[in-house]
Write a protein that holds these residues in place. Structure first.
Motif, PDB file in Angstrom:
ATOM      1  N   HIS A  77       0.816  -1.210   0.000  1.00 47.13           N
ATOM      2  CA  HIS A  77       0.000   0.000   0.000  1.00 47.13           C
ATOM      3  C   HIS A  77       0.854   1.266   0.000  1.00 47.13           C
ATOM      4  CE1 HIS A  77      -3.941  -1.705   0.280  1.00 47.13           C
ATOM      5  NE2 HIS A  77      -3.599  -2.455   1.298  1.00 47.13           N
ATOM      6  N   ILE A  78       2.158   1.138  -0.187  1.00 46.03           N
ATOM      7  CA  ILE A  78       3.029   2.295  -0.093  1.00 46.03           C
ATOM      8  C   ILE A  78       3.199   2.946  -1.468  1.00 46.03           C
ATOM      9  CG2 ILE A  78       5.275   1.188  -0.462  1.00 46.03           C
ATOM     10  CD1 ILE A  78       4.354   3.689   2.318  1.00 46.03           C
ATOM     11  N   THR A  79       2.272   2.675  -2.378  1.00 48.21           N
ATOM     12  CA  THR A  79       2.304   3.339  -3.677  1.00 48.21           C
ATOM     13  C   THR A  79       1.892   4.794  -3.565  1.00 48.21           C
ATOM     14  OG1 THR A  79       0.049   2.599  -4.086  1.00 48.21           O
ATOM     15  CG2 THR A  79       1.826   1.233  -4.955  1.00 48.21           C
ATOM     16  N   GLU A  80       1.315   5.182  -2.435  1.00 46.53           N
ATOM     17  CA  GLU A  80       0.929   6.563  -2.207  1.00 46.53           C
ATOM     18  C   GLU A  80       1.582   7.057  -0.920  1.00 46.53           C
ATOM     19  OE1 GLU A  80      -0.691   8.440  -4.189  1.00 46.53           O
ATOM     20  OE2 GLU A  80      -1.668   7.087  -5.594  1.00 46.53           O
ATOM     21  N   PHE A  81       1.711   8.360  -0.815  1.00 45.57           N
ATOM     22  CA  PHE A  81       2.201   8.992   0.396  1.00 45.57           C
ATOM     23  C   PHE A  81       1.323   8.564   1.572  1.00 45.57           C
ATOM     24  CE2 PHE A  81       2.476  12.572   3.370  1.00 45.57           C
ATOM     25  CZ  PHE A  81       3.834  12.834   3.385  1.00 45.57           C
ATOM     26  N   PRO A  82       1.916   8.116   2.674  1.00 49.17           N
ATOM     27  CA  PRO A  82       1.102   7.625   3.791  1.00 49.17           C
ATOM     28  C   PRO A  82       0.227   8.730   4.372  1.00 49.17           C
ATOM     29  CG  PRO A  82       3.390   7.892   4.471  1.00 49.17           C
ATOM     30  CD  PRO A  82       3.365   8.075   2.985  1.00 49.17           C
ATOM     31  N   GLU A  83      -0.969   8.353   4.807  1.00 49.65           N
ATOM     32  CA  GLU A  83      -1.854   9.319   5.451  1.00 49.65           C
ATOM     33  C   GLU A  83      -1.363   9.567   6.873  1.00 49.65           C
ATOM     34  OE1 GLU A  83      -6.373   9.446   4.954  1.00 49.65           O
ATOM     35  OE2 GLU A  83      -6.152   8.737   7.027  1.00 49.65           O
TER      36      GLU A  83
ATOM     37  N   PRO B  63      -2.875  13.442  -2.680  1.00 52.72           N
ATOM     38  CA  PRO B  63      -3.498  12.703  -3.777  1.00 52.72           C
ATOM     39  C   PRO B  63      -2.531  12.532  -4.946  1.00 52.72           C
ATOM     40  CG  PRO B  63      -4.874  14.536  -3.017  1.00 52.72           C
ATOM     41  CD  PRO B  63      -3.536  14.714  -2.403  1.00 52.72           C
ATOM     42  N   ASN B  64      -2.593  11.367  -5.567  1.00 52.08           N
ATOM     43  CA  ASN B  64      -1.791  11.079  -6.766  1.00 52.08           C
ATOM     44  C   ASN B  64      -0.286  11.280  -6.536  1.00 52.08           C
ATOM     45  OD1 ASN B  64      -4.228  10.700  -8.305  1.00 52.08           O
ATOM     46  ND2 ASN B  64      -4.413  12.932  -8.405  1.00 52.08           N
ATOM     47  N   SER B  65       0.166  11.039  -5.322  1.00 52.16           N
ATOM     48  CA  SER B  65       1.584  11.234  -5.018  1.00 52.16           C
ATOM     49  C   SER B  65       2.457  10.248  -5.784  1.00 52.16           C
ATOM     50  CB  SER B  65       1.823  11.099  -3.514  1.00 52.16           C
ATOM     51  OG  SER B  65       1.386   9.837  -3.043  1.00 52.16           O
ATOM     52  N   PHE B  66       1.895   9.109  -6.150  1.00 53.61           N
ATOM     53  CA  PHE B  66       2.641   8.112  -6.928  1.00 53.61           C
ATOM     54  C   PHE B  66       3.229   8.746  -8.184  1.00 53.61           C
ATOM     55  CE2 PHE B  66       2.533   5.160 -10.521  1.00 53.61           C
ATOM     56  CZ  PHE B  66       3.365   4.145 -10.074  1.00 53.61           C
ATOM     57  N   ASP B  67       2.417   9.516  -8.905  1.00 58.99           N
ATOM     58  CA  ASP B  67       2.880  10.129 -10.154  1.00 58.99           C
ATOM     59  C   ASP B  67       3.971  11.162  -9.898  1.00 58.99           C
ATOM     60  OD1 ASP B  67       1.027   8.613 -11.571  1.00 58.99           O
ATOM     61  OD2 ASP B  67      -0.555  10.122 -11.340  1.00 58.99           O
ATOM     62  N   ILE B  68       3.850  11.902  -8.786  1.00 60.13           N
ATOM     63  CA  ILE B  68       4.844  12.940  -8.476  1.00 60.13           C
ATOM     64  C   ILE B  68       6.196  12.313  -8.191  1.00 60.13           C
ATOM     65  CG2 ILE B  68       5.430  14.804  -6.877  1.00 60.13           C
ATOM     66  CD1 ILE B  68       2.416  15.142  -6.375  1.00 60.13           C
ATOM     67  N   PHE B  69       6.231  11.321  -7.313  1.00 57.98           N
ATOM     68  CA  PHE B  69       7.503  10.727  -6.907  1.00 57.98           C
ATOM     69  C   PHE B  69       8.117   9.876  -8.013  1.00 57.98           C
ATOM     70  CE2 PHE B  69       5.690  11.762  -2.779  1.00 57.98           C
ATOM     71  CZ  PHE B  69       6.790  12.246  -2.098  1.00 57.98           C
ATOM     72  N   LYS B  70       7.289   9.257  -8.826  1.00 64.29           N
ATOM     73  CA  LYS B  70       7.798   8.404  -9.906  1.00 64.29           C
ATOM     74  C   LYS B  70       8.614   9.213 -10.906  1.00 64.29           C
ATOM     75  CE  LYS B  70       7.484   4.226 -11.932  1.00 64.29           C
ATOM     76  NZ  LYS B  70       7.852   2.954 -11.284  1.00 64.29           N
ATOM     77  N   GLN B  71       8.247  10.481 -11.118  1.00 63.54           N
ATOM     78  CA  GLN B  71       8.962  11.324 -12.080  1.00 63.54           C
ATOM     79  C   GLN B  71      10.396  11.597 -11.626  1.00 63.54           C
ATOM     80  OE1 GLN B  71       6.727  14.896 -12.646  1.00 63.54           O
ATOM     81  NE2 GLN B  71       4.880  13.839 -13.309  1.00 63.54           N
ATOM     82  N   PHE B  72      10.596  11.679 -10.301  1.00 59.89           N
ATOM     83  CA  PHE B  72      11.900  12.062  -9.772  1.00 59.89           C
ATOM     84  C   PHE B  72      12.792  10.865  -9.472  1.00 59.89           C
ATOM     85  CE2 PHE B  72       9.497  15.864  -9.157  1.00 59.89           C
ATOM     86  CZ  PHE B  72      10.408  16.901  -9.179  1.00 59.89           C
ATOM     87  N   ASP B  73      12.174   9.741  -9.152  1.00 63.83           N
ATOM     88  CA  ASP B  73      12.984   8.625  -8.652  1.00 63.83           C
ATOM     89  C   ASP B  73      12.333   7.305  -9.046  1.00 63.83           C
ATOM     90  OD1 ASP B  73      14.602   6.880  -7.336  1.00 63.83           O
ATOM     91  OD2 ASP B  73      14.113   7.571  -5.311  1.00 63.83           O
ATOM     92  N   PRO B  74      13.023   6.482  -9.869  1.00 64.80           N
ATOM     93  CA  PRO B  74      12.461   5.162 -10.213  1.00 64.80           C
ATOM     94  C   PRO B  74      12.212   4.314  -8.962  1.00 64.80           C
ATOM     95  CG  PRO B  74      14.342   5.701 -11.606  1.00 64.80           C
ATOM     96  CD  PRO B  74      14.312   6.725 -10.526  1.00 64.80           C
ATOM     97  N   ASN B  75      13.056   4.481  -7.947  1.00 64.66           N
ATOM     98  CA  ASN B  75      12.857   3.768  -6.684  1.00 64.66           C
ATOM     99  C   ASN B  75      11.962   4.627  -5.780  1.00 64.66           C
ATOM    100  OD1 ASN B  75      13.007   1.970  -4.598  1.00 64.66           O
ATOM    101  ND2 ASN B  75      15.120   2.483  -4.027  1.00 64.66           N
ATOM    102  N   TYR B  76      10.736   4.861  -6.249  1.00 66.80           N
ATOM    103  CA  TYR B  76       9.855   5.848  -5.628  1.00 66.80           C
ATOM    104  C   TYR B  76       9.420   5.457  -4.223  1.00 66.80           C
ATOM    105  CZ  TYR B  76       6.283   2.517  -7.063  1.00 66.80           C
ATOM    106  OH  TYR B  76       5.538   1.379  -7.225  1.00 66.80           O
ATOM    107  N   ILE B  77       9.447   4.158  -3.896  1.00 66.90           N
ATOM    108  CA  ILE B  77       8.991   3.748  -2.562  1.00 66.90           C
ATOM    109  C   ILE B  77       9.883   4.366  -1.494  1.00 66.90           C
ATOM    110  CG2 ILE B  77       8.756   1.796  -0.975  1.00 66.90           C
ATOM    111  CD1 ILE B  77       7.709   0.144  -3.235  1.00 66.90           C
ATOM    112  N   ASN B  78      11.213   4.327  -1.683  1.00 66.92           N
ATOM    113  CA  ASN B  78      12.123   4.945  -0.721  1.00 66.92           C
ATOM    114  C   ASN B  78      11.891   6.446  -0.628  1.00 66.92           C
ATOM    115  OD1 ASN B  78      13.364   2.584   0.057  1.00 66.92           O
ATOM    116  ND2 ASN B  78      15.051   2.781  -1.400  1.00 66.92           N
TER     117      ASN B  78
END
Length: 946
Positions: A197-203, A298-313
């Motif tokens: 569930h860490i595909t999005e910024f934690p609530e 919201p939609n943080s997955f798209d934001i972090f993916k642009q900057f870092d392929p290892n977006y989970i970290n």
């Protein structure tokens, strides 16, 4: 001056300057402040019994250096508070944890003395305080101390610390960033990673210390202030880690510092990081009633993916650095992570009513949930399924719109779902059908079908929580405010709420505070919750897997048992056994959970088919995990909770229609039961089970464990209906004042029933605890039963609750059961003519009084049960109780235990070294040093793993 440390020098300045700024400075013995603050500091170990905080999780209590670190940390916060006091003209109120340890007093008496001392200090120092003890959050209340969170000026705190009268009375600790971060924070993040569930910024949630935090600022101003503070480039310099030169050598301290500073440097402070851009897009949800703010992107997955392929970290580091920044705000008392909320019947009808196939004694006399409305929150209801369909139309809208004339669903509310429909084969339709589904093929005339609910005469008030489906096809839930959620159906008369959903974590979550507060303020309300489906792993039972809100106090947490007949898969053992997936306790503060068990394995109910109209029973009864027409079979505690909810509706009907105490309907005996009384009836009548069916092996259970606890629900053993049930019952809602004891005498008549058992259950809706409390019980009541030989109440034998040899100091539900049946599996402690006295005693209250419910069942007279209990499937499926297991079960259990023991011996060393290898990487040890370090560090590292 050169030899003084920072704290001592700052405090000296405070002592010299502060008297000049107060009108009554001569009354302060300032020279004693140095010693007083140090002497009145709680140790870290003591503090960790009060609150479950991240610092308690991080540090090794056994290390002597940790004591030094804790002292430095507390002194640093004192110096900060003194600086804030000096720069604000000595008028700032800051949060403190104050514990009263005056011996010989109860919690409420200690609070009254503290309040008097605060009033005196306020007058002496000419200060105005923000809080008093009447509204203060109660963090802890046991025999040794009571602790509260208060906003006070430094002048008042100093007066409390130095007064001659209070020399040993109080321990005082300033609220610090390290104690603000909840202990469940890292556990929650780890579970998000494990559950993908860490595909999005934690609530993230934060709670302000003071309920007035929203009064003088708009939500926009608060949002701007929070973002400005947490995105500050010098955030580390504002923390203890950025202001200490101590070279600590303890591995746990080094790791803690590295964890937080590394996350900030790779998160908010990282050059080119997406974190600051993402935080500027954050969504804030404000709840002024609880001083809570929820933060998500919201939609943080798209934001972090642009900057870092290892977006989970990147997401993790950003989230942790936001938590770090929020914890540094002086107004904030709690910061943590919310885990996502997830979704956690002809057979259940007779299984819970009699245990005898197709015998439904409660339906026979007309008790089927009639005139009861049960609230339910879930993914939605397919309203044109024949088990809900109302030809006259649907009820859709808000809380203000309900219609009790509707056939089945009298209120339907949506939060974010706009289509007012359930998903294909959706969770909510199935759950609501178990509670109260009733077939009407034409939407008018009702008939009996395959998927009839437990209380088919009841109606439903529904809150649609569905948001959308995630990338794995699972329904995503969106929760409104707790008050909005729990007020579902309130105007329609709903006093029960069924919730088959929850979030990861066995801690006392923020929602627990709000749920228990609602229940405390509305004592006729009861929330019934699915325990969760995380009870097994590939090799063993998964303890501590209970989820919130099943971890709350004033609810019923429901585990899942197996069903019967066509609801069983081949090889399943039947209704005396628990499903292996059913989540298990304990809670973080060691309360036993779940509370009760109900059939939940492969239960048939209504099926959602949004593309069809009038879907109904198919050509055959659905087998396990099968869908046929408008019905389907599925499994989980999500199915067990609505089973209990339907049963609770029938219990409410019993009292409200005047069936109590005679077992016959009488309008002169109408009684409105509290939620605690309904819960007490269910727990009191619950029967013991045999074990967990792990598919080829059986894990045995015992009463009051963290698997079955009170056992499976049984209406036959709960309330009195002449010739239909096993017991006569005494039930009362009452209230204890601090220091009181209530006494209830009973005499056994051995001719009244086929089963000679005395059972007494005490339940109280406790005052809410605080977020991540480590000891969450606030008002402690004792239940005790004495067997007496005369009228002077002198006990021949004394019995304590929940299988203990003394009082229960943890749970707010207690039961004592004595069995008069003879034989190796029974204690034979009851005979005709025996006299018993039930004692209900106020042991230690933090409030002036506490309401409670008491239910006692047994042979007190009445008419014998005419049903032959030998026909019960619980007899044919293995004797009831814990030792009446069929001989072959002993063999299975013995083989299972033996095999497990051998396997553990073989893998033990390998497992320890593997886990140690993982941890040595985290703690910075090299592989070459692993063997020599193992002896010293291994116990601590294994504790951290656990």
């Amino acid at each position: 001056i050169e030899s003084m440390n920072c704290f001592t020098f700052t405090l000296l300045l405070f002592v010299l300057v502060f008297p000049c700024a107060t009108s009554n400075s001569t009354s302060y013995p300032w020279k004693r402040i140095f010693d007083s603050f140090a002497r009145k500091r709680l140790t870290l170990e003591q503090f960790s019994t009060i609150l479950h905080t991240e610092i308690g999780e991080e540090l090794d209590f056994a290390s002597p250096e940790v004591d030094i670190f804790w002292k430095d940390l507390v002194e640093y916060q004192w110096s900060r508070n003194i600086n804030l006091t000096e720069t604000s003209d000595y008028d700032v109120s800051l949060p403190y944890i104050i514990c009263s340890e005056i011996p010989g007093l109860t919690g409420i008496e200690r609070l009254e003395k503290l309040n008097d001392d605060i009033d005196e200090a306020e007058q002496t120092t000419d200060s105005s305080i923000l809080d008093d003890t009447s509204s203060a959050p109660i963090l802890y209340n046991k025999e040794d101390r009571i602790c509260v969170n208060l906003q006070l000026t430094m002048a008042v705190v100093a007066q409390l610390a130095t007064s001659d009268d209070n020399d040993d009375a109080y321990k005082i600790v300033p609220v610090m960033p390290q104690t603000t971060i909840t202990g469940s924070m890292m556990t929650s993040l780890n579970r998000l990673i494990a559950d993908k569930h860490i595909t999005e910024f934690p609530e993230i949630f934060l709670k302000f210390c003071n309920d007035n935090s929203f009064e003088n600022r708009t939500e926009e101003e608060i949002q701007t202030d929070l973002i400005t503070f947490i995105t500050s480039p010098d955030i580390l310099d504002k923390s203890f880690w950025g202001n200490t030169d101590n070279n600590y050598t303890d591995p746990s301290i080094i790791t803690a510092k590295h964890f937080w500073t590394n996350a900030v440097n790779k998160g908010m402070n990282a050059a080119g990081s997406a974190c600051k851009d993402a935080v500027k897009m954050v969504d804030f949800v404000f709840d002024s009633s609880s001083s809570m703010v929820t933060i998500s992107i919201p939609n943080s997955f798209d934001i972090f993916k642009q900057f870092d392929p290892n977006y989970i970290n990147s997401i993790l580091n950003c989230g942790i650095s936001v938590i770090f920044g929020l914890s540094l705000i002086d107004e904030v008392c709690y910061v943590g992570v919310n885990t996502p909320v997830e979704a956690s019947n002809a057979q259940p009808q007779w299984l819970i009513q009699s245990g005898i196939e197709n015998e439904r004694p409660w339906f026979d006399v007309g008790i089927d949930g009639k005139n009861q409305v049960v609230a339910c929150s879930d993914t939605g209801i397919d309203l044109d399924n024949c088990y809900f369909w109302d030809k006259s139309g649907d009820v859709l809208g808000s809380h203000e719109r309900f219609d009790l004339t509707r056939r089945k669903v009298v209120e339907y509310n949506s939060f974010e779902d706009t289509d007012n429909l359930d998903f294909e084969m959706g969770h909510g339709t199935h759950v609501a059908g178990i509670i109260a589904g009733k077939r009407a093929v034409d939407g008018i005339d009702e008939t009996t079908g395959y998927a009839e609910g437990v209380a088919p005469g009841a109606k439903i008030a529904f809150f649609d929580l569905a948001k959308e489906k995630d990338m794995w096809g699972n329904a995503k839930f969106s929760l409104p405010s707790t008050e909005a959620l729990l007020n579902t159906g309130n105007d329609a008369g709903a006093k029960l709420h069924s919730a088959s959903w929850g979030g990861s974590g066995n801690n006392y979550a923020p929602r627990c505070v709000e749920i228990d507060t609602h229940s405390y303020d509305n004592d006729d309300f009861l929330l019934i919750v699915a325990a969760g489906n995380d009870g097994n792993n590939p090799n063993d039972n998964n303890f501590n897997s209970i989820r919130w809100p099943a971890s709350c106090k004033n609810i019923i947490a429901v585990g899942s048992g197996q069903s019967f007949g066509d609801d069983l898969k081949k090889g399943m053992l039947g209704p005396n056994y628990l499903a292996s997936s059913s989540s298990k306790g304990e809670t973080y503060d060691k309360r036993t959970k779940p509370d009760i068990i109900a059939p939940g394995n492969y239960i048939v109910s209504a099926a959602a088919r949004p593309g069809e109209v009038g879907e109904c029973d198919g050509a055959k009864y659905p087998g396990p995990n099968e869908d046929v027409g408008g019905t389907r079979s599925t499994t989980g505690t999500s199915m067990a909770a609505p089973t209990v909810s339907g049963t609770a509706a029938m219990i409410r009907q019993y009292f409200e229609e005047g069936w109590y105490p005679t077992g016959k309907k009488d309008p002169n005996n109408v009684m409105i039961p509290s939620g605690a009384l309904v819960k007490a009836v269910l727990l009191n009548g619950a029967q013991y089970m045999i074990g967990v069916d792990n598919g080829g092996s059986v894990y045995p259970v015992v009463p009051y464990d963290n698997i079955q606890n009170f056992g499976r629900i049984s209406l036959m053993d709960s309330l009195y209906i002449p010739t239909k049930t096993n017991v006569e019952a005494y039930a009362v809602d009452a209230e204890l004042v601090n220091g009181e004891t209530h006494i209830y005498p009973f005499t056994i008549d051995g001719n009244c029933t086929s089963i000679n058992v005395l059972s007494a259950t005490l339940v109280w809706t406790d005052f809410p605890g605080t977020i991540d409390c480590a000891n969450c019980l606030i008002n402690d009541i004792d239940l005790m039963v004495k067997k007496v030989n005369s009228s002077d109440d002198q006990g021949v034998d004394i019995y304590y609750p929940n299988g203990l040899k003394g009082p229960d100091r943890i749970n707010n539900a207690e039961r004592i059961r004595l069995d008069g049946r003879k034989g190796e599996e029974f204690d034979g402690d009851i005979n005709k003519g025996d006299k018993f006295v039930v004692h209900v005693k106020a042991h230690n209250f933090a409030k002036t009084s506490q309401k409670y419910a008491l239910v006692v069942t047994g042979c007190f007279g009445g008419v014998m049960n005419g049903l032959d209990y030998n026909d019960s499937v619980f007899v044919s499926n293995g004797k009831t109780g814990t030792t009446g297991t069929q001989w072959w079960i002993y063999i299975l259990v013995a083989l299972s235990v033996s095999t497990t023991a051998v396997a553990l011996l073989v893998v033990k060393r390998k497992w320890v070294l593997e886990k140690y290898h993982v941890c040595t990487q985290k703690y910075g040890h090299s592989d070459e040093n692993m063997q020599e370090d193992a002896t010293l560090d291994q116990p601590f590292l294994i504790r951290r793993i656990t």
